[in-house]
Design an enzyme around this catalytic site. Structure first.
Site, PDB file in Angstrom:
ATOM      1  CG  ASP A   8       5.539  10.983   3.881  1.00 51.48           C
ATOM      2  OD1 ASP A   8       4.410  11.269   3.785  1.00 51.48           O
ATOM      3  OD2 ASP A   8       6.233  10.101   3.265  1.00 51.48           O
ATOM      4  CD  GLU A  10       1.519   8.533   2.621  1.00 56.34           C
ATOM      5  OE1 GLU A  10       1.003   9.042   2.116  1.00 56.34           O
ATOM      6  OE2 GLU A  10       2.793   8.663   3.250  1.00 56.34           O
ATOM      7  CG  HIS A  60       0.529  12.850   4.300  1.00 55.61           C
ATOM      8  ND1 HIS A  60       0.912  11.601   3.101  1.00 55.61           N
ATOM      9  CD2 HIS A  60      -0.981  12.952   4.436  1.00 55.61           C
ATOM     10  CE1 HIS A  60       0.057  11.649   2.840  1.00 55.61           C
ATOM     11  NE2 HIS A  60      -1.359  12.031   3.825  1.00 55.61           N
ATOM     12  CG  HIS A 104       5.448   5.753   1.914  1.00 56.81           C
ATOM     13  ND1 HIS A 104       6.021   5.647   0.418  1.00 56.81           N
ATOM     14  CD2 HIS A 104       5.614   7.307   2.095  1.00 56.81           C
ATOM     15  CE1 HIS A 104       5.796   7.036   0.283  1.00 56.81           C
ATOM     16  NE2 HIS A 104       5.290   7.829   0.782  1.00 56.81           N
ATOM     17  CG  HIS A 116       2.272   6.203  -2.482  1.00 54.76           C
ATOM     18  ND1 HIS A 116       2.159   5.800  -0.464  1.00 54.76           N
ATOM     19  CD2 HIS A 116       2.832   7.996  -2.506  1.00 54.76           C
ATOM     20  CE1 HIS A 116       3.076   7.493  -0.245  1.00 54.76           C
ATOM     21  NE2 HIS A 116       3.175   7.965  -0.934  1.00 54.76           N
ATOM     22  CD  GLU A 135       6.925   9.519  -1.887  1.00 50.43           C
ATOM     23  OE1 GLU A 135       7.068   9.993   0.232  1.00 50.43           O
ATOM     24  OE2 GLU A 135       6.113   9.204  -2.046  1.00 50.43           O
TER      25      GLU A 135
END
Length: 280
Positions: A8, A10, A60, A104, A116, A135
């Protein structure tokens, strides 16, 4: 040994600004380079630990962020939009271990950098079998449903805390510590990437502590959306029920259906709630 690496953005070293996360934003191209370098640190560790095959998935956004021209040439890369299993695309029961890089913390996590869950702002909370899930839990659960353990989570400090809450003593690498959602104390990328390499290498050389996350089936995914309009539209999907004005719920004995349906709902939510803003 066959290694799956989900990457990902972030939680990548050096990044804190939403502009760095989206195509066309200031710093995005450099962000893609840093994302690829973090991924390469894990890939290099995997091959140094004796891996025969390493598959890397761009996890992502629309899946077009990792630099195909800069990724370690020994691995294979999965990228592109509309991947059915999104962050878990390409993973199956033949893999020995999954490594999560650039991850993240979930929505609402204190001091989580760019925190998020799945979407920038459309999802308030996500619940998996009644447990609040980000996630990390969602993807670890998918891997676990295939019998694949998670051998590393690298990202911001809040993500590492979340990973240990979900997975126990899983090796983690904190490449930054959040001061706020958009500000962090950073480990310089070159050092952060060496930290990812070293932690991944140690983990892959000693799999004795690996344990797949075993969640009981059937699996129930509940999503608390930020608007009633998204929830109402998603509840029209066969099998999805509305349990509150903003909440939809779906149950399946197949974890892949949970991940796939979340992706479909997220696509629908993006069309309904899109305003051009990101991360709230």
């Amino acid at each position: 040994m066959k290694v799956f690496v989900s990457v990902d953005m972030e939680g990548v070293s050096g990044l804190t600004d939403p502009e760095e996360m989206r195509a066309g934003g200031r710093g995005y191209e450099r962000g893609c380079e840093l994302m690829t370098a973090d991924a390469n640190a894990a890939v290099r560790a995997a091959f140094d630990a004796g891996a025969d095959q390493v598959v890397v998935t761009d996890s992502h956004g629309r899946g077009k962020n990792l630099r195909a021209d800069l990724i370690d040439e020994r691995c294979t890369l999965i990228r592109g939009p509309h991947m059915a299993m999104r962050m878990g695309e390409g993973l199956d029961a033949s893999f020995d271990v999954a490594l999560y890089v650039g991850y993240h913390a979930r929505a609402g996590a204190e001091r989580g950098v760019l925190n998020h869950t799945w979407m920038g702002r459309e999802i308030q909370d996500l619940y998996l079998n009644g447990e609040v899930a980000g996630e990390i839990r969602l993807m670890a659960g998918y891997a676990g449903s295939l019998g694949v353990p998670v051998g590393l989570v690298a990202g911001d400090e809040a993500a590492c805390v979340e990973a240990r809450d979900v997975l126990g003593d899983v090796p983690t690498v904190a490449v930054k510590a959040g001061h706020d959602r958009y500000a962090a104390e950073l480990v310089p990328p070159a050092r952060a990437q060496e930290m990812i390499y070293e932690a991944a290498l140690r983990s892959l050389r000693d799999p004795s502590g690996w344990r797949p996350l075993a969640l009981p089936s059937p699996y129930t995914l509940a999503i608390d959306w930020n608007t009633t309009s998204i929830a109402q539209s998603c509840s029209l999907i066969p099998g999805v029920t509305s349990t509150a004005p903003r909440v939809t719920e779906f149950t399946s004995a197949d974890y892949a259906e949970i991940v796939g349906l979340l992706g479909i709902c997220a696509t629908l939510a993006g069309e309904i709630g899109c305003t051009g803003r990101h991360y709230g």
